[in-house]
Design a protein around this motif. Structure first.
Motif, PDB file in Angstrom:
ATOM      1  N   VAL A 174      78.241  38.897  -2.101  1.00  0.00           N
ATOM      2  CA  VAL A 174      77.145  38.242  -2.823  1.00  0.00           C
ATOM      3  C   VAL A 174      75.882  38.260  -1.961  1.00  0.00           C
ATOM      4  N   CYS A 175      76.039  37.962  -0.685  1.00  0.00           N
ATOM      5  CA  CYS A 175      74.896  37.978   0.225  1.00  0.00           C
ATOM      6  C   CYS A 175      74.300  39.381   0.342  1.00  0.00           C
ATOM      7  N   GLY A 176      75.147  40.381   0.400  1.00  0.00           N
ATOM      8  CA  GLY A 176      74.657  41.754   0.463  1.00  0.00           C
ATOM      9  C   GLY A 176      73.828  42.117  -0.752  1.00  0.00           C
ATOM     10  N   PHE A 177      74.295  41.701  -1.935  1.00  0.00           N
ATOM     11  CA  PHE A 177      73.579  42.016  -3.177  1.00  0.00           C
ATOM     12  C   PHE A 177      72.329  41.168  -3.365  1.00  0.00           C
ATOM     13  N   LYS A 178      72.396  39.900  -3.031  1.00  0.00           N
ATOM     14  CA  LYS A 178      71.288  38.974  -3.298  1.00  0.00           C
ATOM     15  C   LYS A 178      70.384  38.730  -2.094  1.00  0.00           C
ATOM     16  N   GLY A 179      70.742  39.249  -0.935  1.00  0.00           N
ATOM     17  CA  GLY A 179      70.034  38.940   0.299  1.00  0.00           C
ATOM     18  C   GLY A 179      68.541  39.201   0.262  1.00  0.00           C
ATOM     19  N   ASN A 180      68.145  40.375  -0.201  1.00  0.00           N
ATOM     20  CA  ASN A 180      66.707  40.686  -0.238  1.00  0.00           C
ATOM     21  C   ASN A 180      65.947  39.725  -1.139  1.00  0.00           C
ATOM     22  N   ARG A 181      66.533  39.387  -2.262  1.00  0.00           N
ATOM     23  CA  ARG A 181      65.897  38.451  -3.194  1.00  0.00           C
ATOM     24  C   ARG A 181      65.693  37.088  -2.526  1.00  0.00           C
ATOM     25  N   TRP A 182      66.756  36.581  -1.899  1.00  0.00           N
ATOM     26  CA  TRP A 182      66.672  35.276  -1.249  1.00  0.00           C
ATOM     27  C   TRP A 182      65.661  35.284  -0.109  1.00  0.00           C
ATOM     28  N   ALA A 183      65.684  36.338   0.695  1.00  0.00           N
ATOM     29  CA  ALA A 183      64.759  36.416   1.831  1.00  0.00           C
ATOM     30  C   ALA A 183      63.310  36.487   1.346  1.00  0.00           C
ATOM     31  N   TRP A 184      63.064  37.233   0.284  1.00  0.00           N
ATOM     32  CA  TRP A 184      61.706  37.343  -0.262  1.00  0.00           C
ATOM     33  C   TRP A 184      61.228  35.997  -0.801  1.00  0.00           C
ATOM     34  N   LEU A 197      74.314  33.764   9.786  1.00  0.00           N
ATOM     35  CA  LEU A 197      73.291  33.981  10.812  1.00  0.00           C
ATOM     36  C   LEU A 197      72.033  34.596  10.203  1.00  0.00           C
ATOM     37  N   TRP A 198      72.239  35.572   9.326  1.00  0.00           N
ATOM     38  CA  TRP A 198      71.113  36.176   8.616  1.00  0.00           C
ATOM     39  C   TRP A 198      70.402  35.121   7.769  1.00  0.00           C
ATOM     40  N   GLY A 199      71.171  34.268   7.105  1.00  0.00           N
ATOM     41  CA  GLY A 199      70.594  33.231   6.259  1.00  0.00           C
ATOM     42  C   GLY A 199      69.720  32.263   7.036  1.00  0.00           C
ATOM     43  N   ILE A 200      70.203  31.821   8.183  1.00  0.00           N
ATOM     44  CA  ILE A 200      69.405  30.916   9.017  1.00  0.00           C
ATOM     45  C   ILE A 200      68.138  31.621   9.489  1.00  0.00           C
ATOM     46  N   GLY A 201      68.262  32.870   9.910  1.00  0.00           N
ATOM     47  CA  GLY A 201      67.116  33.627  10.391  1.00  0.00           C
ATOM     48  C   GLY A 201      66.082  33.908   9.319  1.00  0.00           C
ATOM     49  N   VAL A 227      55.009  43.563   0.971  1.00  0.00           N
ATOM     50  CA  VAL A 227      56.305  44.244   0.932  1.00  0.00           C
ATOM     51  C   VAL A 227      56.560  44.990   2.240  1.00  0.00           C
ATOM     52  N   ALA A 228      55.524  45.577   2.829  1.00  0.00           N
ATOM     53  CA  ALA A 228      55.689  46.343   4.067  1.00  0.00           C
ATOM     54  C   ALA A 228      56.202  45.466   5.203  1.00  0.00           C
ATOM     55  N   SER A 229      55.654  44.265   5.349  1.00  0.00           N
ATOM     56  CA  SER A 229      56.122  43.378   6.417  1.00  0.00           C
ATOM     57  C   SER A 229      57.544  42.911   6.145  1.00  0.00           C
ATOM     58  N   PHE A 230      57.868  42.684   4.883  1.00  0.00           N
ATOM     59  CA  PHE A 230      59.235  42.311   4.522  1.00  0.00           C
ATOM     60  C   PHE A 230      60.208  43.421   4.892  1.00  0.00           C
ATOM     61  N   LYS A 231      59.874  44.643   4.501  1.00  0.00           N
ATOM     62  CA  LYS A 231      60.745  45.786   4.781  1.00  0.00           C
ATOM     63  C   LYS A 231      60.915  46.009   6.276  1.00  0.00           C
ATOM     64  N   GLN A 232      59.874  45.778   7.048  1.00  0.00           N
ATOM     65  CA  GLN A 232      59.953  45.954   8.488  1.00  0.00           C
ATOM     66  C   GLN A 232      60.946  44.966   9.103  1.00  0.00           C
ATOM     67  N   VAL A 233      60.886  43.715   8.695  1.00  0.00           N
ATOM     68  CA  VAL A 233      61.808  42.707   9.215  1.00  0.00           C
ATOM     69  C   VAL A 233      63.241  43.005   8.777  1.00  0.00           C
ATOM     70  N   GLN A 234      63.423  43.315   7.504  1.00  0.00           N
ATOM     71  CA  GLN A 234      64.769  43.552   6.996  1.00  0.00           C
ATOM     72  C   GLN A 234      65.362  44.859   7.507  1.00  0.00           C
ATOM     73  N   ALA A 235      64.529  45.818   7.878  1.00  0.00           N
ATOM     74  CA  ALA A 235      65.037  47.074   8.434  1.00  0.00           C
ATOM     75  C   ALA A 235      65.794  46.814   9.732  1.00  0.00           C
ATOM     76  N   THR A 236      65.304  45.888  10.536  1.00  0.00           N
ATOM     77  CA  THR A 236      66.003  45.529  11.772  1.00  0.00           C
ATOM     78  C   THR A 236      67.354  44.895  11.456  1.00  0.00           C
ATOM     79  N   TRP A 237      67.372  43.970  10.509  1.00  0.00           N
ATOM     80  CA  TRP A 237      68.637  43.355  10.100  1.00  0.00           C
ATOM     81  C   TRP A 237      69.589  44.396   9.534  1.00  0.00           C
ATOM     82  N   ASN A 238      69.063  45.321   8.742  1.00  0.00           N
ATOM     83  CA  ASN A 238      69.909  46.355   8.143  1.00  0.00           C
ATOM     84  C   ASN A 238      70.533  47.268   9.191  1.00  0.00           C
TER      85      ASN A 238
END
Length: 114
Positions: free
Chosen positions: A52-62, A27-31, A70-81
């Motif tokens: 693997v997704c936990g370790f590589k997730g930020n890299r793949w999403a970026w 679900l995270w991957g599709i989003g 970076v700030a907008s990335f962190k804001q989106v991923q903070a919700t997922w986290n």
């Protein structure tokens, strides 16, 4: 402003564990428009792939996202986290309760529950 998300370099600020990718894998991957987490749909393999997704997730999403900085990335991923941590905590709690329930059930076999 140039879209730095498409560059090959991964900023140090975004490296690290991603609870959203770990807990919600596909679900995270599709989003996040990264489709490698779909491998989590394979039974048994999904346990390993969640890590693997936990370790590589930020890299793949970026790399696959359309983030301006970076700030907008962190804001989106903070919700997922946040959602990922809560989902993980609830799963651990439910698992513990199920184990306790079945342990009580096994120890009381042959005895009525009234």
């Amino acid at each position: 402003m140039e879209n730095t998300a498409t560059t090959a370099t991964i900023p140090d600020e975004i490296k690290g564990w991603n609870w959203g990718a770990f807990s919600f894998t596909y679900l995270w991957g599709i989003g996040n428009r990264t489709y490698l987490p779909l491998f989590a749909l394979i039974p048994v393999f999904s346990i390993i792939w969640a890590f693997v997704c936990g370790f590589k997730g930020n890299r793949w999403a970026w790399q696959n996202g359309d983030y301006q900085d970076v700030a907008s990335f962190k804001q989106v991923q903070a919700t997922w986290n946040r959602a990922g941590v809560w989902a993980f905590a609830v799963n651990v709690l439910v698992s513990i309760l199920v184990i306790i329930y079945f342990q009580l059930l096994i120890t009381n076999l042959g005895h009525p529950f009234y």
